[in-house]
Design a protein around this motif. Structure first.
Motif, short mmCIF file in Angstrom:
data_model
loop_
_atom_site.label_atom_id
_atom_site.label_comp_id
_atom_site.label_asym_id
_atom_site.label_seq_id
_atom_site.Cartn_x
_atom_site.Cartn_y
_atom_site.Cartn_z
N TRP A 140 32.37 31.82 36.00
CA TRP A 140 30.91 31.95 35.90
C TRP A 140 30.57 33.16 35.05
O TRP A 140 31.39 34.07 34.85
CB TRP A 140 30.27 32.07 37.28
CG TRP A 140 30.71 33.28 38.08
CD1 TRP A 140 31.79 33.37 38.89
CD2 TRP A 140 30.07 34.56 38.10
NE1 TRP A 140 31.88 34.62 39.43
CE2 TRP A 140 30.83 35.38 38.97
CE3 TRP A 140 28.94 35.09 37.48
CZ2 TRP A 140 30.50 36.70 39.22
CZ3 TRP A 140 28.60 36.41 37.73
CH2 TRP A 140 29.37 37.21 38.59
N GLY A 197 30.48 21.60 34.58
CA GLY A 197 29.69 22.82 34.57
C GLY A 197 28.25 22.58 34.18
O GLY A 197 27.88 21.49 33.74
N VAL A 237 31.49 26.99 35.92
CA VAL A 237 32.50 25.96 35.72
C VAL A 237 33.10 25.66 37.08
O VAL A 237 33.52 26.57 37.80
CB VAL A 237 33.60 26.41 34.75
CG1 VAL A 237 34.73 25.37 34.70
CG2 VAL A 237 33.04 26.61 33.35
#
Length: 212
Positions: free
Chosen positions: A164, A136, A153
């Motif tokens: 997100w 991420g 991520v």
């Protein structure tokens, strides 16, 4: 020969002033400046220069500012100063576009302990190993109201965004919200390796999720 009375007559007849000026090779700005008042030579020159500036500005799709317009006009043989161009642009409501300053999102934590690279720099997709390795990062999006921060991520195996979150800040809560979204979306059955840079927000967010 003063052709402005002819253009004025054409205007009264409802004909195109733009077309008449083009045929007679007269600046529309100079025509209107003379029509509204009796300007001096400097005012007429400013009006004609403003029209040239506007033409260059439009050809650049509104991106050129005074320095670049000055360079173009110099190449075209128009002698004028950059400050004069800047003044005329302000008067005409013209402005160039400026690159936004690079915004720093990766802020290393000087007190963070060094962590081993469990991914071993292997970011190849593997459909049989989903929800085993995540990675991420945080990026930023300029908006009219300020910076919008986006944390994501990604599942390394499938290359899909699994979580997100957005916020107007770079605090640890942004990363924690992203992890929660990913866990809620994927519900991994076992431990997951998470890989990121050494940004303090990501490291603290990961630590916060490990403790939950």
């Amino acid at each position: 020969m003063n052709v402005h009375p002819f253009i004025e007559a054409e205007k009264r007849e409802g004909h195109s002033v733009k077309r008449a000026c083009e045929l007679l090779k007269v600046s529309r700005a100079a025509f209107y400046a003379r029509r509204t008042s009796t300007p001096g030579p400097r005012a007429v020159q400013d009006a004609e220069l403003t029209e040239q500036i506007t033409t260059v500005h439009e050809k650049s799709r509104g991106t050129y500012g005074a320095p670049r317009i000055h360079a173009v006009l110099q190449r075209q043989g128009t002698a004028c100063g950059r400050r004069r161009i800047a003044r005329l642009m302000r008067a005409a409501g013209l402005a160039g576009r400026h690159r936004r300053r690079r915004h720093r999102t990766t802020i290393p934590d000087p007190h963070a302990a060094s962590r081993p690279d469990l991914v071993l720099r292997d970011f190849r997709p593997d459909p049989t190993a989903t929800d085993a390795r995540w990675c991420g990062d945080i990026t930023y999006i300029p908006t009219d109201e300020g910076w919008l921060y986006l944390a994501t991520v990604i599942d390394i195996a499938s290359r899909r965004v699994v979580g997100w979150a957005t916020a107007d800040h770079l605090r640890t809560e942004l990363v924690a919200d992203t992890f929660r979204a990913a866990c809620h979306q994927r519900r991994p059955a076992g431990p997951v390796i998470f890989h990121s840079d050494r940004g303090c927000q990501v490291l603290r967010g990961a630590s916060a999720m490990q403790s939950q």
